[in-house]
Design an enzyme around this catalytic site. Structure first.
Site, PDB file in Angstrom:
ATOM      1  N   HIS A 155       0.833  -1.218   0.000  1.00 51.14           N
ATOM      2  CA  HIS A 155       0.000   0.000   0.000  1.00 51.14           C
ATOM      3  C   HIS A 155       0.859   1.256   0.000  1.00 51.14           C
ATOM      4  O   HIS A 155       0.664   2.159  -0.812  1.00 51.14           O
ATOM      5  CB  HIS A 155      -0.916   0.001   1.228  1.00 51.14           C
ATOM      6  CG  HIS A 155      -2.052  -0.961   1.118  1.00 51.14           C
ATOM      7  ND1 HIS A 155      -1.919  -2.299   1.347  1.00 51.14           N
ATOM      8  CD2 HIS A 155      -3.348  -0.767   0.775  1.00 51.14           C
ATOM      9  CE1 HIS A 155      -3.077  -2.901   1.170  1.00 51.14           C
ATOM     10  NE2 HIS A 155      -3.967  -1.998   0.805  1.00 51.14           N
ATOM     11  N   ILE A 156       1.827   1.315   0.931  1.00 48.28           N
ATOM     12  CA  ILE A 156       2.630   2.540   1.053  1.00 48.28           C
ATOM     13  C   ILE A 156       3.656   2.622  -0.070  1.00 48.28           C
ATOM     14  O   ILE A 156       3.782   3.656  -0.737  1.00 48.28           O
ATOM     15  CB  ILE A 156       3.322   2.592   2.437  1.00 48.28           C
ATOM     16  CG1 ILE A 156       2.268   2.650   3.545  1.00 48.28           C
ATOM     17  CG2 ILE A 156       4.254   3.796   2.522  1.00 48.28           C
ATOM     18  CD1 ILE A 156       2.814   2.500   4.956  1.00 48.28           C
ATOM     19  N   ASP A 175       9.976  -6.628  -4.149  1.00 48.12           N
ATOM     20  CA  ASP A 175       8.957  -7.205  -3.267  1.00 48.12           C
ATOM     21  C   ASP A 175       9.084  -8.724  -3.367  1.00 48.12           C
ATOM     22  O   ASP A 175       9.498  -9.254  -4.399  1.00 48.12           O
ATOM     23  CB  ASP A 175       7.550  -6.754  -3.709  1.00 48.12           C
ATOM     24  CG  ASP A 175       6.530  -6.905  -2.581  1.00 48.12           C
ATOM     25  OD1 ASP A 175       6.062  -5.880  -2.063  1.00 48.12           O
ATOM     26  OD2 ASP A 175       6.201  -8.066  -2.218  1.00 48.12           O
ATOM     27  N   ALA A 233       9.184   1.942   8.261  1.00 42.30           N
ATOM     28  CA  ALA A 233       8.357   0.725   8.352  1.00 42.30           C
ATOM     29  C   ALA A 233       8.319   0.214   9.793  1.00 42.30           C
ATOM     30  O   ALA A 233       7.427   0.593  10.557  1.00 42.30           O
ATOM     31  CB  ALA A 233       8.877  -0.338   7.397  1.00 42.30           C
ATOM     32  N   ASP A 258      12.254   6.641  11.286  1.00 45.45           N
ATOM     33  CA  ASP A 258      11.036   6.992  12.040  1.00 45.45           C
ATOM     34  C   ASP A 258      10.673   5.922  13.068  1.00 45.45           C
ATOM     35  O   ASP A 258       9.842   6.155  13.932  1.00 45.45           O
ATOM     36  CB  ASP A 258       9.883   7.147  11.040  1.00 45.45           C
ATOM     37  CG  ASP A 258       8.607   7.677  11.678  1.00 45.45           C
ATOM     38  OD1 ASP A 258       8.696   8.653  12.455  1.00 45.45           O
ATOM     39  OD2 ASP A 258       7.520   7.125  11.401  1.00 45.45           O
ATOM     40  N   GLU A 263      10.850   1.504  21.363  1.00 45.68           N
ATOM     41  CA  GLU A 263      10.289   2.853  21.354  1.00 45.68           C
ATOM     42  C   GLU A 263       9.665   3.135  22.715  1.00 45.68           C
ATOM     43  O   GLU A 263       9.054   2.241  23.311  1.00 45.68           O
ATOM     44  CB  GLU A 263       9.241   2.966  20.242  1.00 45.68           C
ATOM     45  CG  GLU A 263       9.870   2.766  18.872  1.00 45.68           C
ATOM     46  CD  GLU A 263       8.889   2.914  17.712  1.00 45.68           C
ATOM     47  OE1 GLU A 263       7.704   3.192  17.964  1.00 45.68           O
ATOM     48  OE2 GLU A 263       9.328   2.732  16.572  1.00 45.68           O
ATOM     49  N   HIS A 286       8.348   8.038  15.339  1.00 44.73           N
ATOM     50  CA  HIS A 286       7.274   7.171  14.816  1.00 44.73           C
ATOM     51  C   HIS A 286       6.011   7.983  14.494  1.00 44.73           C
ATOM     52  O   HIS A 286       4.919   7.708  15.005  1.00 44.73           O
ATOM     53  CB  HIS A 286       6.948   6.043  15.813  1.00 44.73           C
ATOM     54  CG  HIS A 286       6.280   4.877  15.147  1.00 44.73           C
ATOM     55  ND1 HIS A 286       6.427   3.581  15.588  1.00 44.73           N
ATOM     56  CD2 HIS A 286       5.455   4.811  14.063  1.00 44.73           C
ATOM     57  CE1 HIS A 286       5.729   2.763  14.814  1.00 44.73           C
ATOM     58  NE2 HIS A 286       5.126   3.502  13.874  1.00 44.73           N
ATOM     59  N   GLY A 288       5.238   8.692  11.117  1.00 39.95           N
ATOM     60  CA  GLY A 288       4.965   8.549   9.681  1.00 39.95           C
ATOM     61  C   GLY A 288       3.477   8.589   9.364  1.00 39.95           C
ATOM     62  O   GLY A 288       3.045   9.226   8.400  1.00 39.95           O
ATOM     63  N   GLY A 289       2.693   7.911  10.170  1.00 36.09           N
ATOM     64  CA  GLY A 289       1.247   7.847   9.890  1.00 36.09           C
ATOM     65  C   GLY A 289       0.446   8.798  10.738  1.00 36.09           C
ATOM     66  O   GLY A 289      -0.794   8.755  10.725  1.00 36.09           O
TER      67      GLY A 289
END
Ligand code: NAI
Length: 406
Positions: A155-156, A175, A233, A258, A263, A286, A288-289
């Site tokens: 997706h990303i 991939d 990721a 990221d 974490e 973290h 990114g989203g």
């Protein structure tokens, strides 16, 4: 026993877009701003039927076992690690999440980093903050004509592919699955082949045994000395000690990271990482989203899944129970939603009970995965409560819910 005063309890300041959907669907909401744990959590769950959480609320087997009437959990986020999914399935508690609502947010941040690394924006800005005027074109490049290597073209990765080509970049990708290239992007035969040609390598694979330390010393060695690495990721995918060595020795030119192997669980916990202090590295916590748009989309998506589950029993895109897509219940029919252990003979027992009550079954749906089965039966009105009580007390029953005509 506590009185049920809402249909769904939303914790952790879930975006109000969820309320819009849930209220429109006639569900009563209660809210708590932060996360809860232990007895506080169990006591609040006792007053509702469904629960909405984000990443901080931990739903353990013990919490599930103590919350006997909890029917569904909506994880208003991407991951579901905070929920014991197996325990939830064992008790017929359906869990939903929103795996792809922040795809665009990650893609846009990656693009910003690709340009920032090419222009050395981060270290130039840091120097200026420190009072140093460093105006020069050295080592600053346009991205047009440069080669972007995307590892993980899901997706990303595929979204970034489209955006990068619109900036004039050449895109190659790798991939493990045969995937359809977007635009003019070209698949690489191997990860090594991609690492050797890319000016920027960006990682978008999931965290699996196969992706642990996917990028270590040997892979960094293959990259161009002018290239940069981006990992938005998962923290386990890149060996950060090897990355520091590669950056310090000039074996690669820059990085943007990221996600980290460990974490902090909250913003108040101090953070340390092997890359701290390197001026050619962009570090982000973290995020990114993490955009308001993604939060809004997540809220709306999970709220829709929860309300469809509540109104029809649909479990499409649930993460821990068999997926069944159901039509709206006919207004004059009773719908029995029955999670049971996946062993032979359950259907015939259920049919026999319904037949004894001389009621017609008008529709039936069944899906099983592993040890769990989900059977949905639409039938005429049942007189009294005997049939339902007997269905619920079958040895194999895990959880039963009944939707009735008004
Ligand atoms: P996706 O599942 O759509 O795509 C992942 C792709 O990676 C698939 O095409 C898969 O075949 C491929 N892949 C798996 N193992 C591979 C390997 N060893 N080598 C090459 N390709 C491999 O996932 P999506 O949505 O694109 O997300 C990718 C990653 O981004 C996930 O790990 C996710 O957790 C992370 N993510 C990070 C966020 C952040 O805030 N930084 C936010 C959202 C997602």
């Amino acid at each position: 026993m506590a009185t049920i005063d809402s249909d769904i309890l939303l914790l952790e300041s879930i975006h109000p877009a969820a309320d819009e959907v849930l209220i429109q669907e006639g569900l009563r909401i209660s809210r708590v701003d932060g996360s809860l744990e232990g007895d506080d959590l169990v006591n609040r769950i006792a007053t509702t039927r469904m629960l909405g959480i984000r990443s901080k609320t931990r739903i353990t087997r013990e919490i599930i076992e103590r919350s006997t009437h909890l029917q569904a959990i909506g994880c208003f986020c991407i991951g579901t690690n905070q929920v014991d999914l197996e325990a939830a399935a064992d008790h017929g508690v359906t869990v939903f999440n929103s795996p792809f609502s922040n795809t665009r947010s990650v893609a846009e941040m990656t693009l910003a980093e690709i340009i920032s690394l090419h222009r050395r924006l981060f270290d130039r800005s840091m120097r200026l903050h420190q009072g140093r005027w460093d105006k020069s074109a050295t080592a600053a490049h346009e991205v047009r004509g440069r080669t972007l290597g995307i590892v993980g073209y899901g997706h990303i990765g595929s979204q970034i592919s489209v955006l990068a080509e619109s900036l004039g970049m050449r895109v190659v990708f790798h991939d493990i699955l045969p995937v359809m290239p977007m635009g003019n992007a070209r698949p690489c035969k191997s990860l090594d082949a991609l690492l050797e040609v890319a000016d920027v390598v960006t990682i978008h694979v999931p965290e699996t045994e196969g992706t642990r330390n996917l990028i270590g010393a040997a892979q960094l060695e293959r990259m161009k000395s002018s290239a940069a690495l981006i990992n938005n990721a998962r923290g386990s995918v890149v060996d950060l000690d090897a990355l520091r060595t590669a950056l310090e020795s000039g074996s690669i030119a820059g990085a943007a990271i990221d996600v980290f192997p460990e974490e902090p669980r909250s913003n108040s916990v101090e953070f340390a990482c092997p890359l701290a202090g390197l001026d050619n590295v962009i570090l982000t916590p973290h995020i990114g989203g993490s955009t308001e748009e993604a939060q809004e989309q997540i809220a709306a998506e999970v709220a829709v899944k929860i309300s469809r589950f509540d109104h029809t029993g649909t479990t499409t895109a649930a993460v821990n129970v068999p997926e069944v897509e159901l039509p709206v219940r006919p207004a004059d029919q009773v719908r029995i939603l029955h999670f049971h252990r996946n062993v032979p003979g359950v259907l015939s027992k259920m049919h026999a009970i319904i037949a004894e009550h001389e009621v017609n079954i008008t529709a039936e749906y069944l899906r099983s995965t592993g040890s769990l089965s989900y059977l949905i039966m639409d039938c005429g009105r049942l007189k009294g409560t005997d049939a339902l009580q007997r269905l619920e007390s079958l040895d194999e029953t895990i959880r039963m819910r009944v939707l009735r005509p008004e």
